[in-house]
Write an enzyme that holds these catalytic residues in place. Structure first.
Site, short mmCIF file in Angstrom:
data_model
loop_
_atom_site.label_atom_id
_atom_site.label_comp_id
_atom_site.label_asym_id
_atom_site.label_seq_id
_atom_site.Cartn_x
_atom_site.Cartn_y
_atom_site.Cartn_z
N HIS A 94 20.54 63.19 13.68
CA HIS A 94 19.80 62.17 12.93
C HIS A 94 18.43 61.87 13.56
O HIS A 94 17.51 61.45 12.85
CB HIS A 94 20.66 60.90 12.81
CG HIS A 94 21.85 61.13 11.91
ND1 HIS A 94 23.02 60.41 12.02
CD2 HIS A 94 22.06 62.01 10.89
CE1 HIS A 94 23.89 60.83 11.11
NE2 HIS A 94 23.33 61.80 10.42
N HIS B 18 26.33 68.25 1.93
CA HIS B 18 27.55 67.60 2.44
C HIS B 18 27.15 66.21 2.95
O HIS B 18 26.89 66.02 4.13
CB HIS B 18 28.15 68.41 3.59
CG HIS B 18 28.58 69.80 3.23
ND1 HIS B 18 27.69 70.80 2.96
CD2 HIS B 18 29.82 70.35 3.11
CE1 HIS B 18 28.36 71.91 2.67
NE2 HIS B 18 29.65 71.66 2.76
N SER C 205 23.28 60.31 7.19
CA SER C 205 22.05 60.98 6.75
C SER C 205 21.54 60.46 5.40
O SER C 205 20.32 60.31 5.24
CB SER C 205 22.24 62.50 6.72
OG SER C 205 23.43 62.83 6.04
N ASP D 205 25.36 70.20 6.20
CA ASP D 205 26.09 69.58 7.32
C ASP D 205 27.60 69.62 7.02
O ASP D 205 28.22 68.59 6.80
CB ASP D 205 25.59 68.13 7.47
CG ASP D 205 26.20 67.42 8.66
OD1 ASP D 205 26.75 68.10 9.56
OD2 ASP D 205 26.14 66.17 8.70
C1 LIG Z 1 29.87 66.15 8.59
S1 LIG Z 1 30.21 65.23 7.16
C2 LIG Z 1 28.63 64.80 6.56
C3 LIG Z 1 27.91 63.78 7.38
C4 LIG Z 1 26.54 63.41 6.86
N1 LIG Z 1 25.75 64.59 6.55
C5 LIG Z 1 25.78 62.57 7.86
O1 LIG Z 1 25.07 63.13 8.72
O2 LIG Z 1 25.85 61.35 7.80
C6 LIG Z 1 30.71 66.49 6.06
C7 LIG Z 1 31.07 65.98 4.67
O3 LIG Z 1 31.23 67.12 3.79
C8 LIG Z 1 32.22 66.81 2.83
N2 LIG Z 1 32.62 68.11 2.24
C9 LIG Z 1 33.53 69.00 2.69
N3 LIG Z 1 33.46 70.14 1.96
C10 LIG Z 1 32.47 69.96 1.04
C11 LIG Z 1 31.89 70.78 0.03
N4 LIG Z 1 32.32 72.03 -0.17
N5 LIG Z 1 30.88 70.28 -0.70
C12 LIG Z 1 30.43 69.01 -0.50
N6 LIG Z 1 30.93 68.19 0.45
C13 LIG Z 1 31.93 68.66 1.21
C14 LIG Z 1 33.27 66.06 3.62
O4 LIG Z 1 34.06 65.27 2.76
C15 LIG Z 1 32.39 65.23 4.57
O5 LIG Z 1 32.15 63.96 4.01
#
Ligand SMILES: C[S@@+](CC[C@H](N)C(=O)[O-])C[C@H]1O[C@@H](n2cnc3c(N)ncnc32)[C@H](O)[C@@H]1O
Length: 280
Positions: free
Chosen positions: A18, A41, A101, A165
């Protein structure tokens, strides 16, 4: 799909990711022309640090908790202060919260900018909608971010960021993520692309960078931060970012930022890596 970012919000990996995200968004906001942020994500956007998940792991205490308590040295101050200024009101709130994010991006978005967020998990998506659903600059998609990304590129603004992510739960996630970076670059060669990845063994992340080099992706920077000894079965102790088309001087900023961050957030075998994987 078991991953819930609630358990990890505000940990050292979030802080690292971040801070760099904030630097990129500040860079994009320095010119009046509009930009677009596309996140594959997105997560929930906000996290209660004393809630059942973050409260249980308390990972945030080794991340944003340590950073908030650290004294910033003068050369690091301008690089970290903007991120800390965003986070401080949330962390000092009652209960303390952490902004993910989408929240960071929303906070730095201007009237002319746009954001697209994808999130697959129903609970995380419901939170995302509750937190960001009423902003006309933002569009939310409950969908597979990898699959949807292709349709989003290139954006009309021609300036902006793709943030990838993923949770890295699946065995083929490194391959999927590498493919997404390469594909995004081919469709939008001037866009900034940022991929976060965990490092459990050095070989996998080196192979990721080597793969992008081999596929001809230009202007790739690889940054890694380590807070302890990485172990395949142990807790996360090292993670990295692949940056394609990083803002001018981000590599020089990393030379200042990463040694300091590894000292403040790490213990024992802390360290960092700055690798200019490919140039023009
Ligand atoms: C590491 S977290 C994201 C954190 C966020 N980017 C942040 O920095 O605050 C990953 C997220 O991806 C979601 N996720 C998993 N597989 C996914 C997919 N194929 N497409 C979209 N989201 C997905 C999960 O539910 C989770 O909320």
């Amino acid at each position: 799909m078991n991953y819930r970012h609630e358990f990890h919000a505000g940990n050292f990996a979030d802080v690292f990711k971040h801070i760099v995200l904030t630097r990129i968004l500040q860079h994009l906001g320095a010119k009046p022309a509009p930009f677009r942020v596309i996140e594959t994500h997105a997560g929930s956007g906000f996290y209660d640090l004393l809630g059942p998940e973050a409260g249980k792991t308390a990972e945030w205490r080794g991340g944003i908790g340590k950073l908030m308590a650290a004294s910033l040295v003068p050369e690091v101050q301008p690089l970290i202060a903007p991120y800390l200024q965003l986070m401080a009101p949330l962390i000092e709130g009652e209960p303390p919260r952490y902004g993910g994010s989408p929240w960071i991006a929303k906070t730095l978005l201007r009237r002319q900018d746009k954001m697209l967020f994808c999130e697959l998990h129903p609970d995380a998506f419901a939170n995302l909608r509750a937190n960001f659903g009423n902003d006309a600059r933002i569009k939310l998609f409950q969908t597979d971010g990898y699959a949807r990304l292709k349709a989003f590129l290139p954006p009309a603004e021609r300036r902006g960021l793709v943030l990838i992510d993923p949770p890295f739960e699946a065995a083929d996630e490194f391959a999927k993520a590498a493919e997404a970076v390469e594909h995004a670059w081919r469709k939008w060669m001037t866009g900034i692309i940022m991929l976060w990845y965990p490092v459990k063994d050095a070989g996998t992340s080196a192979a990721l960078a080597a793969h992008l080099l081999e596929r001809g992706v230009k202007r790739v920077l690889r940054l890694e931060l380590q807070t302890g000894r990485p172990a395949p079965q142990g807790p996360l102790a090292r993670c990295g970012l692949i940056l394609v088309n990083p803002p001018f001087r981000l590599d020089a900023e990393a030379e200042i930022l990463l040694p300091w961050l590894s000292g403040v957030l790490g213990a024992g075998e802390a360290g960092f890596l700055i690798e200019r994987v490919s140039g023009e």
